[in-house]
Design a protein around this motif. Sequence first.
Motif, mmCIF file in Angstrom:
data_model
loop_
_atom_site.group_PDB
_atom_site.id
_atom_site.type_symbol
_atom_site.label_atom_id
_atom_site.label_comp_id
_atom_site.label_asym_id
_atom_site.label_seq_id
_atom_site.Cartn_x
_atom_site.Cartn_y
_atom_site.Cartn_z
ATOM 1 N N UNK A 8 -13.511 -102.233 105.155
ATOM 2 C CA UNK A 8 -13.417 -101.629 106.484
ATOM 3 C C UNK A 8 -12.254 -100.658 106.612
ATOM 4 N N UNK A 9 -11.136 -100.943 105.974
ATOM 5 C CA UNK A 9 -9.983 -100.045 106.082
ATOM 6 C C UNK A 9 -10.295 -98.698 105.444
ATOM 7 N N UNK A 10 -10.944 -98.715 104.292
ATOM 8 C CA UNK A 10 -11.303 -97.448 103.639
ATOM 9 C C UNK A 10 -12.361 -96.701 104.441
ATOM 10 N N UNK A 11 -13.305 -97.434 105.006
ATOM 11 C CA UNK A 11 -14.330 -96.804 105.841
ATOM 12 C C UNK A 11 -13.703 -96.099 107.033
ATOM 13 N N UNK A 12 -12.809 -96.776 107.707
ATOM 14 C CA UNK A 12 -12.128 -96.182 108.860
ATOM 15 C C UNK A 12 -11.331 -94.954 108.449
ATOM 16 N N UNK A 13 -10.645 -95.028 107.328
ATOM 17 C CA UNK A 13 -9.848 -93.896 106.857
ATOM 18 C C UNK A 13 -10.732 -92.695 106.543
ATOM 19 N N UNK A 14 -11.897 -92.934 105.944
ATOM 20 C CA UNK A 14 -12.807 -91.837 105.623
ATOM 21 C C UNK A 14 -13.362 -91.191 106.882
ATOM 22 N N UNK A 15 -13.773 -92.013 107.839
ATOM 23 C CA UNK A 15 -14.277 -91.477 109.102
ATOM 24 C C UNK A 15 -13.213 -90.629 109.800
ATOM 25 N N UNK A 16 -12.010 -91.156 109.871
ATOM 26 C CA UNK A 16 -10.936 -90.459 110.584
ATOM 27 C C UNK A 16 -10.525 -89.176 109.879
ATOM 28 N N UNK A 17 -10.480 -89.208 108.564
ATOM 29 C CA UNK A 17 -10.038 -88.038 107.801
ATOM 30 C C UNK A 17 -10.997 -86.856 107.979
ATOM 31 N N UNK A 18 -12.293 -87.117 107.899
ATOM 32 C CA UNK A 18 -13.254 -86.023 108.044
ATOM 33 C C UNK A 18 -13.310 -85.537 109.493
ATOM 34 N N UNK A 19 -13.193 -86.447 110.458
ATOM 35 C CA UNK A 19 -13.157 -86.002 111.849
ATOM 36 C C UNK A 19 -11.929 -85.129 112.110
ATOM 37 N N UNK A 20 -10.793 -85.497 111.548
ATOM 38 C CA UNK A 20 -9.589 -84.681 111.707
ATOM 39 C C UNK A 20 -9.790 -83.302 111.097
ATOM 40 N N UNK A 21 -10.474 -83.243 109.953
ATOM 41 C CA UNK A 21 -10.752 -81.957 109.317
ATOM 42 C C UNK A 21 -11.661 -81.106 110.191
ATOM 43 N N UNK A 22 -12.679 -81.732 110.796
ATOM 44 C CA UNK A 22 -13.576 -81.001 111.677
ATOM 45 C C UNK A 22 -12.831 -80.432 112.874
ATOM 46 N N UNK A 23 -12.008 -81.254 113.469
ATOM 47 C CA UNK A 23 -11.237 -80.811 114.635
ATOM 48 C C UNK A 23 -10.303 -79.666 114.273
ATOM 49 N N UNK A 24 -9.626 -79.797 113.142
ATOM 50 C CA UNK A 24 -8.671 -78.771 112.725
ATOM 51 C C UNK A 24 -9.348 -77.460 112.360
ATOM 52 N N UNK B 256 -19.764 -89.394 103.089
ATOM 53 C CA UNK B 256 -18.306 -89.425 103.263
ATOM 54 C C UNK B 256 -17.794 -90.729 103.848
ATOM 55 N N UNK B 257 -18.629 -91.444 104.587
ATOM 56 C CA UNK B 257 -18.156 -92.688 105.198
ATOM 57 C C UNK B 257 -17.771 -93.713 104.139
ATOM 58 N N UNK B 258 -18.509 -93.748 103.015
ATOM 59 C CA UNK B 258 -18.217 -94.677 101.929
ATOM 60 C C UNK B 258 -17.701 -93.977 100.677
ATOM 61 N N UNK B 259 -18.172 -92.746 100.454
ATOM 62 C CA UNK B 259 -18.014 -92.067 99.174
ATOM 63 C C UNK B 259 -18.631 -92.918 98.060
ATOM 64 N N UNK B 260 -18.672 -92.378 96.852
ATOM 65 C CA UNK B 260 -19.260 -93.084 95.717
ATOM 66 C C UNK B 260 -18.879 -92.341 94.441
ATOM 67 N N UNK B 261 -19.402 -92.791 93.327
ATOM 68 C CA UNK B 261 -19.035 -92.171 92.051
ATOM 69 C C UNK B 261 -19.414 -90.696 92.015
ATOM 70 N N UNK B 262 -20.566 -90.350 92.574
ATOM 71 C CA UNK B 262 -20.979 -88.944 92.551
ATOM 72 C C UNK B 262 -20.002 -88.068 93.324
ATOM 73 N N UNK C 50 -11.615 -89.601 95.775
ATOM 74 C CA UNK C 50 -11.100 -90.325 94.617
ATOM 75 C C UNK C 50 -11.731 -91.716 94.612
ATOM 76 N N UNK C 51 -11.603 -92.421 93.506
ATOM 77 C CA UNK C 51 -12.139 -93.777 93.473
ATOM 78 C C UNK C 51 -11.450 -94.673 94.504
ATOM 79 N N UNK C 52 -10.202 -94.364 94.816
ATOM 80 C CA UNK C 52 -9.490 -95.155 95.824
ATOM 81 C C UNK C 52 -10.100 -95.005 97.213
ATOM 82 N N UNK C 53 -10.866 -93.926 97.445
ATOM 83 C CA UNK C 53 -11.511 -93.717 98.738
ATOM 84 C C UNK C 53 -12.832 -94.468 98.870
#
Length: 352
Positions: A16-32, A224-230, A238-241
Motif C-alpha cells: 500500500x505504501x508503494x501504491x500510494x507513492x506511485x499515485x501521488x507522484x504521477x498526480x503531482x507530475x500532472x499538476x506540475x 503506474x499505480x503498481x508498475x512492473x518489470x516491463x 525502478x524495482x523499488x517502485x
Amino acid sequence: MPKIADLETPCVVIDLAKTEANLARVQAHATANGYALRPHIKTHKLPRFAKRALELGAIGITAQKLGEVEVMADAGLTDIFVPYNILGDTKLARLAVLNDRITISVTADSPDTVAGYARTFLGRAKPLTVLIECDTGGGRCGAQSPTQALALARQIAQAPGLRFGGLMTYPGRGKFAEADRWLADAKAMLQAAGLPVDRITSGNSPDIWHTGDSVVTERRPGTYIYFDRSQVEFGAATFADCALTVLATVVSRPTATRAVIDAGSKALSSDTLGLTAFGVIRDREEIVVASLSEEHGVIELPEASDWPRVGERIHIIPNHACVVTNLFDAVHLVDGKGDVEAVPVAARGRVD
C-alpha cells in the motif's frame, strides 16, 4: 489481522505504501505539467484505488469495457471514459443506460461505429459524447489520417444524439513526439473546419514522464499505480517502485541450479510484453522466472546454490501487472505494519 506468513500461495500482494507513492507522484507530475489525469483502472480493477486517484486530483477514470464501467458506476464513480468502439445492440443499450446514470464518453474510429451510436441515442434527452480514436503510431485501432478524423468528427457533430468530444490516442511506446505532431495537425484541421477540439487524451505509463509542451490535455496511465518489470525495462520506474508481487512457494529443487515455484501461467501470465522470461525475484532481480507451465514456474539459477530451499516463499515482480490482476479473484493489501487485507478484484473478468 492476518500477516503475509498466513497467506496461501500463489497470491497477489500489494504494497500500500508503494501504491500510494506511485499515485501521488504521477498526480503531482500532472499538476506540475498542466494536464488532466484520468487513470485507467484496468491495472487494479478496484473501486477503492479509483476513488483514491480522484481524491489526489484525477478528473475521472478510464475503463476499457462496459462491465468494468458498470462495476465502477455501482461503486459511486461518476465520470468514466471508455476508449473503445462499442458495437452491437445489447451493448449499445447498456451504454445508453450508463449514459443516463453517469458522465460517460466513448470512442469511434469508423463510420459504422458512429452510426451505431447515432441510431441508439437519437431522440434521447442526454447526448453521448464521442471522441475519435487516432492511430498515431501504435498500429492498433484509430483513424489513419487527420483527414479521416475530420470526416468522422463531422459525422458525429451532425448526429442529433451525439456530441463531438475531441481526439483520443494510445501511441506506440516512445513515439510521443510523433503522436503529438499527428494530433496537432488533426486539431488544426478540425478547428479550421469549425469543430472545436477541447479534449485530446492520450496514454500511456511508459512515457508518462515525457509530457513536455504538448497538445494533449489529458493522460490515461494505468500500470503506474503498481508498475512492473516491463515499466522498469522501459525506464518509467525502478524495482523499488513496484507495488505488486506474486507471492510463491518453492515446491521443488531438482538440481542445484533449478528451483520450481507454484506460480505458473495461471498466476504470472504468459504475456511477456516482448521481454525474455516471465518475471524477476524481488530483491534479487538478476534472477528470472525462465519458463512457465500452467501451475509451475521454473527458475534457472546463474550458479549452483542451496537457495532458495523447498518451502521458502519468494516474491515475483511480474512482467505485466495488469494481466496478473485479472487472474485472481482477490488481492492482498499490505500496510506498513505488515497487516494484510484481502480485497475482491471487483471488475475482474469483465470482458464484455
